[in-house]
Design a protein around this motif. Structure first.
Motif, PDB file in Angstrom:
ATOM      1  N   TRP A  70       3.474   9.463  11.648  1.00  0.00           N
ATOM      2  CA  TRP A  70       3.372   7.837  11.294  1.00  0.00           C
ATOM      3  C   TRP A  70       3.433   7.507   9.839  1.00  0.00           C
ATOM      4  O   TRP A  70       2.626   8.222   9.235  1.00  0.00           O
ATOM      5  CB  TRP A  70       2.317   7.259  12.192  1.00  0.00           C
ATOM      6  CG  TRP A  70       2.709   7.193  13.616  1.00  0.00           C
ATOM      7  CD1 TRP A  70       2.258   7.945  14.617  1.00  0.00           C
ATOM      8  CD2 TRP A  70       3.196   6.049  14.217  1.00  0.00           C
ATOM      9  NE1 TRP A  70       2.704   7.523  15.637  1.00  0.00           N
ATOM     10  CE2 TRP A  70       3.297   6.251  15.658  1.00  0.00           C
ATOM     11  CE3 TRP A  70       3.834   4.677  13.650  1.00  0.00           C
ATOM     12  CZ2 TRP A  70       3.813   5.612  16.545  1.00  0.00           C
ATOM     13  CZ3 TRP A  70       4.269   4.147  14.891  1.00  0.00           C
ATOM     14  CH2 TRP A  70       4.468   4.380  16.052  1.00  0.00           C
ATOM     15  N   ASP A  71       4.204   6.555   9.472  1.00  0.00           N
ATOM     16  CA  ASP A  71       4.184   6.396   8.180  1.00  0.00           C
ATOM     17  C   ASP A  71       3.364   5.041   7.835  1.00  0.00           C
ATOM     18  O   ASP A  71       3.289   4.303   8.786  1.00  0.00           O
ATOM     19  CB  ASP A  71       5.524   5.857   7.388  1.00  0.00           C
ATOM     20  CG  ASP A  71       6.485   7.241   7.323  1.00  0.00           C
ATOM     21  OD1 ASP A  71       5.836   8.481   7.178  1.00  0.00           O
ATOM     22  OD2 ASP A  71       7.618   7.111   7.653  1.00  0.00           O
ATOM     23  N   LEU A  72       2.684   4.797   6.913  1.00  0.00           N
ATOM     24  CA  LEU A  72       1.719   3.745   6.807  1.00  0.00           C
ATOM     25  C   LEU A  72       2.217   2.790   5.487  1.00  0.00           C
ATOM     26  O   LEU A  72       2.714   3.189   4.749  1.00  0.00           O
ATOM     27  CB  LEU A  72       0.460   4.057   6.082  1.00  0.00           C
ATOM     28  CG  LEU A  72      -0.297   5.095   7.346  1.00  0.00           C
ATOM     29  CD1 LEU A  72      -1.566   5.711   6.873  1.00  0.00           C
ATOM     30  CD2 LEU A  72      -0.562   4.310   8.412  1.00  0.00           C
ATOM     31  N   TYR A  73       2.087   1.570   5.676  1.00  0.00           N
ATOM     32  CA  TYR A  73       2.703   0.505   4.675  1.00  0.00           C
ATOM     33  C   TYR A  73       1.843  -0.690   4.411  1.00  0.00           C
ATOM     34  O   TYR A  73       0.863  -0.923   5.229  1.00  0.00           O
ATOM     35  CB  TYR A  73       4.096  -0.084   5.367  1.00  0.00           C
ATOM     36  CG  TYR A  73       5.138   0.781   5.280  1.00  0.00           C
ATOM     37  CD1 TYR A  73       6.029   1.095   4.145  1.00  0.00           C
ATOM     38  CD2 TYR A  73       5.306   1.523   6.281  1.00  0.00           C
ATOM     39  CE1 TYR A  73       7.152   1.734   4.134  1.00  0.00           C
ATOM     40  CE2 TYR A  73       6.578   2.533   6.283  1.00  0.00           C
ATOM     41  CZ  TYR A  73       7.452   2.578   5.286  1.00  0.00           C
ATOM     42  OH  TYR A  73       8.561   3.513   5.379  1.00  0.00           O
ATOM     43  N   SER A  74       1.851  -0.906   3.222  1.00  0.00           N
ATOM     44  CA  SER A  74       0.990  -2.387   2.858  1.00  0.00           C
ATOM     45  C   SER A  74       1.985  -3.351   2.854  1.00  0.00           C
ATOM     46  O   SER A  74       3.002  -3.194   2.392  1.00  0.00           O
ATOM     47  CB  SER A  74       0.189  -2.098   1.598  1.00  0.00           C
ATOM     48  OG  SER A  74      -0.887  -1.212   1.743  1.00  0.00           O
TER      49      SER A  74
ATOM     50  N   PRO B 236       7.319  -4.558   1.423  1.00  0.00           N
ATOM     51  CA  PRO B 236       6.133  -3.544   1.875  1.00  0.00           C
ATOM     52  C   PRO B 236       6.354  -2.151   1.203  1.00  0.00           C
ATOM     53  O   PRO B 236       7.551  -1.834   1.021  1.00  0.00           O
ATOM     54  CB  PRO B 236       6.194  -3.415   3.192  1.00  0.00           C
ATOM     55  CG  PRO B 236       6.818  -4.914   3.924  1.00  0.00           C
ATOM     56  CD  PRO B 236       7.858  -5.339   2.709  1.00  0.00           C
ATOM     57  N   ARG B 237       5.367  -1.706   0.804  1.00  0.00           N
ATOM     58  CA  ARG B 237       5.511  -0.447   0.179  1.00  0.00           C
ATOM     59  C   ARG B 237       4.573   0.632   1.004  1.00  0.00           C
ATOM     60  O   ARG B 237       3.441   0.277   1.766  1.00  0.00           O
ATOM     61  CB  ARG B 237       4.905  -0.437  -1.191  1.00  0.00           C
ATOM     62  CG  ARG B 237       5.614  -1.047  -2.262  1.00  0.00           C
ATOM     63  CD  ARG B 237       5.446  -0.667  -3.544  1.00  0.00           C
ATOM     64  NE  ARG B 237       6.332  -1.757  -4.332  1.00  0.00           N
ATOM     65  CZ  ARG B 237       6.024  -1.707  -5.767  1.00  0.00           C
ATOM     66  NH1 ARG B 237       5.242  -0.956  -6.209  1.00  0.00           N
ATOM     67  NH2 ARG B 237       6.820  -2.393  -6.413  1.00  0.00           N
ATOM     68  N   ARG B 238       4.797   2.043   0.979  1.00  0.00           N
ATOM     69  CA  ARG B 238       4.213   2.906   1.500  1.00  0.00           C
ATOM     70  C   ARG B 238       2.859   3.101   1.117  1.00  0.00           C
ATOM     71  O   ARG B 238       2.388   2.650  -0.136  1.00  0.00           O
ATOM     72  CB  ARG B 238       5.010   4.646   1.411  1.00  0.00           C
ATOM     73  CG  ARG B 238       5.994   4.628   1.791  1.00  0.00           C
ATOM     74  CD  ARG B 238       6.239   5.057   3.454  1.00  0.00           C
ATOM     75  NE  ARG B 238       5.207   6.208   3.768  1.00  0.00           N
ATOM     76  CZ  ARG B 238       6.014   7.256   3.603  1.00  0.00           C
ATOM     77  NH1 ARG B 238       7.210   7.858   3.338  1.00  0.00           N
ATOM     78  NH2 ARG B 238       5.224   8.397   3.831  1.00  0.00           N
ATOM     79  N   SER B 239       1.982   3.323   1.932  1.00  0.00           N
ATOM     80  CA  SER B 239       0.425   3.278   1.630  1.00  0.00           C
ATOM     81  C   SER B 239       0.039   4.760   2.246  1.00  0.00           C
ATOM     82  O   SER B 239       0.267   5.326   3.224  1.00  0.00           O
ATOM     83  CB  SER B 239      -0.454   2.328   2.316  1.00  0.00           C
ATOM     84  OG  SER B 239      -1.685   2.362   2.169  1.00  0.00           O
ATOM     85  N   TYR B 240      -1.073   5.384   1.546  1.00  0.00           N
ATOM     86  CA  TYR B 240      -1.757   6.630   1.724  1.00  0.00           C
ATOM     87  C   TYR B 240      -2.820   6.360   2.677  1.00  0.00           C
ATOM     88  O   TYR B 240      -3.319   7.443   3.429  1.00  0.00           O
ATOM     89  CB  TYR B 240      -2.289   7.122   0.603  1.00  0.00           C
ATOM     90  CG  TYR B 240      -1.087   7.625  -0.322  1.00  0.00           C
ATOM     91  CD1 TYR B 240      -0.249   8.874   0.005  1.00  0.00           C
ATOM     92  CD2 TYR B 240      -0.837   7.120  -1.403  1.00  0.00           C
ATOM     93  CE1 TYR B 240       0.742   8.985  -0.737  1.00  0.00           C
ATOM     94  CE2 TYR B 240      -0.009   7.507  -2.379  1.00  0.00           C
ATOM     95  CZ  TYR B 240       0.914   8.371  -2.098  1.00  0.00           C
ATOM     96  OH  TYR B 240       1.809   8.802  -2.885  1.00  0.00           O
TER      97      TYR B 240
ATOM     98  N   PRO C 255      -6.057 -14.780  -3.981  1.00  0.00           N
ATOM     99  CA  PRO C 255      -4.901 -15.236  -4.435  1.00  0.00           C
ATOM    100  C   PRO C 255      -4.018 -14.434  -3.564  1.00  0.00           C
ATOM    101  O   PRO C 255      -4.468 -13.566  -2.527  1.00  0.00           O
ATOM    102  CB  PRO C 255      -4.750 -14.381  -5.756  1.00  0.00           C
ATOM    103  CG  PRO C 255      -6.083 -14.394  -6.291  1.00  0.00           C
ATOM    104  CD  PRO C 255      -7.027 -14.268  -4.819  1.00  0.00           C
ATOM    105  N   ASP C 256      -2.809 -14.909  -3.401  1.00  0.00           N
ATOM    106  CA  ASP C 256      -1.885 -14.401  -2.409  1.00  0.00           C
ATOM    107  C   ASP C 256      -0.973 -13.216  -2.494  1.00  0.00           C
ATOM    108  O   ASP C 256      -0.217 -12.970  -2.064  1.00  0.00           O
ATOM    109  CB  ASP C 256      -0.895 -15.474  -1.837  1.00  0.00           C
ATOM    110  CG  ASP C 256       0.097 -15.179  -0.627  1.00  0.00           C
ATOM    111  OD1 ASP C 256      -0.398 -14.633  -0.024  1.00  0.00           O
ATOM    112  OD2 ASP C 256       1.284 -15.251  -1.008  1.00  0.00           O
ATOM    113  N   ALA C 257      -1.563 -12.300  -3.645  1.00  0.00           N
ATOM    114  CA  ALA C 257      -1.000 -11.268  -4.140  1.00  0.00           C
ATOM    115  C   ALA C 257      -0.774 -10.038  -2.937  1.00  0.00           C
ATOM    116  O   ALA C 257      -0.078  -9.069  -3.160  1.00  0.00           O
ATOM    117  CB  ALA C 257      -1.621 -10.749  -5.467  1.00  0.00           C
ATOM    118  N   GLY C 258      -1.829  -9.914  -2.241  1.00  0.00           N
ATOM    119  CA  GLY C 258      -1.761  -8.580  -1.376  1.00  0.00           C
ATOM    120  C   GLY C 258      -2.658  -7.704  -1.698  1.00  0.00           C
ATOM    121  O   GLY C 258      -3.338  -7.853  -2.841  1.00  0.00           O
ATOM    122  N   THR C 259      -2.944  -6.434  -1.187  1.00  0.00           N
ATOM    123  CA  THR C 259      -3.923  -5.538  -1.348  1.00  0.00           C
ATOM    124  C   THR C 259      -3.351  -4.167  -0.893  1.00  0.00           C
ATOM    125  O   THR C 259      -2.091  -4.181  -0.093  1.00  0.00           O
ATOM    126  CB  THR C 259      -5.062  -5.744  -0.554  1.00  0.00           C
ATOM    127  OG1 THR C 259      -5.014  -5.535   0.953  1.00  0.00           O
ATOM    128  CG2 THR C 259      -5.973  -6.919  -1.088  1.00  0.00           C
TER     129      THR C 259
END
Length: 168
Positions: free
Chosen positions: A96-100, A49-53, A18-22
């Motif tokens: 650096w900030d990470l995003y999904s 997009p949201r921040r990712s750890y 599905p196109d929902a993302g991860t």
């Protein structure tokens, strides 16, 4: 090397998820005490997009400045599991900030049985160099099976034990 397909088309025996993302998440500690990063499929697309750890080497997109500021560690030879947690920490400590992404942009074919792997092609070299690389990752992170340093640890004098400072 790999099975062929045309860009923009998926192999006929594969259905895209599905196109929902991860979202990259902490997965588990493997038998070498390395944190493996795993993804979780989202129930629906995010609006933005949201921040990712966690960072993942599967599909990492950024300005080329990231490679100048936080290049791959040339001492981590033949490392496969351990690269992602190492880069995650190094990117974070360099600001650096990470995003999904909000949804799926591209897909990763997880199966490896259709292609050759360097771990199998150069097994002895892999075993030797990856072990040294894992020791380096553990030393950088202050983690791993004890002892994670090559040399035996030296005892630090405590106050009152007559150590070098002369305190009693």
């Amino acid at each position: 090397y790999g099975r062929g397909y045309q860009l923009g088309q998926h192999p006929p025996d594969w259905t895209p998820p599905p196109d929902a993302g991860t979202l990259n998440c902490a997965g588990f500690f493997d038998d070498k005490n390395i944190l493996n990063i795993r993804y979780r499929t989202l129930r629906q697309r995010w609006p933005v997009p949201r921040r990712s750890y966690f960072w993942s080497g599967h599909f990492s997109f950024s300005s080329s400045a990231v490679l100048r500021e936080v290049p791959y560690d040339p001492q981590l030879l033949m490392l496969f599991y351990g690269e992602e947690i190492s880069m995650t920490v190094r990117l974070f400590t360099h600001g650096w900030d990470l995003y999904s992404p909000a949804g799926s942009l591209i897909y990763h074919l997880w199966e490896r049985d259709y292609r050759r792997l360097y771990m199998a092609d150069m097994k002895e070299r892999y075993i030797e160099e990856a072990a040294a690389s894992r020791r380096r990752v553990h030393a950088m992170l202050g983690s791993g099976p004890a002892p994670f340093f090559e040399e035996p640890p030296e005892a630090w004098p405590l106050p009152g034990d007559g150590g070098p400072s002369g305190t009693q």
